[in-house]
Design an enzyme around this catalytic site. Sequence first.
Site, PDB file in Angstrom:
ATOM      1  N   LYS A  10      -3.326   8.454   2.550  1.00 27.00           N
ATOM      2  CA  LYS A  10      -4.516   8.376   3.391  1.00 27.00           C
ATOM      3  C   LYS A  10      -4.539   8.991   4.782  1.00 27.00           C
ATOM      4  O   LYS A  10      -5.364   9.459   5.443  1.00 27.00           O
ATOM      5  CB  LYS A  10      -5.096   7.028   3.443  1.00 27.00           C
ATOM      6  CG  LYS A  10      -5.449   6.345   2.091  1.00 27.00           C
ATOM      7  CD  LYS A  10      -6.516   6.871   1.635  1.00 27.00           C
ATOM      8  CE  LYS A  10      -7.298   6.403   0.305  1.00 27.00           C
ATOM      9  NZ  LYS A  10      -8.386   7.088  -0.119  1.00 27.00           N
TER      10      LYS A  10
ATOM     11  N   TYR B   2       0.875  -1.082   0.027  1.00 25.66           N
ATOM     12  CA  TYR B   2       0.080  -0.024  -0.132  1.00 25.66           C
ATOM     13  C   TYR B   2       0.817   1.205  -0.020  1.00 25.66           C
ATOM     14  O   TYR B   2       0.596   2.427  -0.513  1.00 25.66           O
ATOM     15  CB  TYR B   2      -0.791  -0.152   1.146  1.00 25.66           C
ATOM     16  CG  TYR B   2      -2.179   0.840   1.013  1.00 25.66           C
ATOM     17  CD1 TYR B   2      -3.079   0.657  -0.062  1.00 25.66           C
ATOM     18  CD2 TYR B   2      -2.502   1.941   1.853  1.00 25.66           C
ATOM     19  CE1 TYR B   2      -4.221   1.352  -0.435  1.00 25.66           C
ATOM     20  CE2 TYR B   2      -3.525   2.624   1.610  1.00 25.66           C
ATOM     21  CZ  TYR B   2      -4.508   2.342   0.597  1.00 25.66           C
ATOM     22  OH  TYR B   2      -5.501   3.195   0.500  1.00 25.66           O
TER      23      TYR B   2
END
Length: 255
Positions: free
Chosen positions: A163, A156
């Site tokens: 995020k 990720y």
Amino acid sequence: MLLAGKRFLITGVSNQWSIAWGVAKALAEQGGQLGFTYLNDRAKDNIIELCTDAGIAPAFILPCDVSSDVEIAAMADQLEQIWRTFDGFLHSLAHARREDLSGAYFEVSREGFLHAMNISAYSFTALARILKPLLNEGSSLVTLTYLGSERAVSNYNVMGVAKAALEASVRYLARDFGLGKIRVNAVSPGPIKTLSARGINDFSSLLDYFESRVLLDEVVSADSIAGTVVYLFSDLSRPVTGEIVHVDAGFHIVA
């Protein structure tokens, strides 16, 4: 009809599997009037087809590249001409270069880092800043995040960092917009099969691990996530702001 008489802007619909499309359908079912933005002609054509098949009559479908304040402002001008004011928007936009979603995080280039931050985090603030004058009192802004902001999730990488910045933005925007009784929240779903998820290397293994650890025998889908977004857009959530609401069948609390 929790949203009767309310108007919402939806960003990030690309196809029928998009979380944003699941949200759009749920908002329409609750009486919400919808407008959409799109990045390219393919996305526009998909939105038109999806709305036609679902019997949804959007107020508008407008182009908007959120990496450009000029384009956001142009979209806002057109929105104002059609609606004058509205009641909130869904930010369902994120992007990182494929090479930055595998291997070691520290290998990310400056350009790759800034690109992910611009599209995945700053665009929410940019939309909020430019659209704020058009928001009715009691409006609600909702964005989508993921647990990779809190944990180091394999592959990720830079998106997790983006995020995390997005979630911090939620808190600061909630503070700034609170005087106008405008709520700002994020929904953090478990991993689901979307077009963007295919860009994560070995996503199937991530999904298998998630499904083996959830506390509820529930499938996390775009439709189930949409129910939480409806709540956050409705008057039922008027005291709720600055929150990161996990919709992952309890996965995030398991050690």
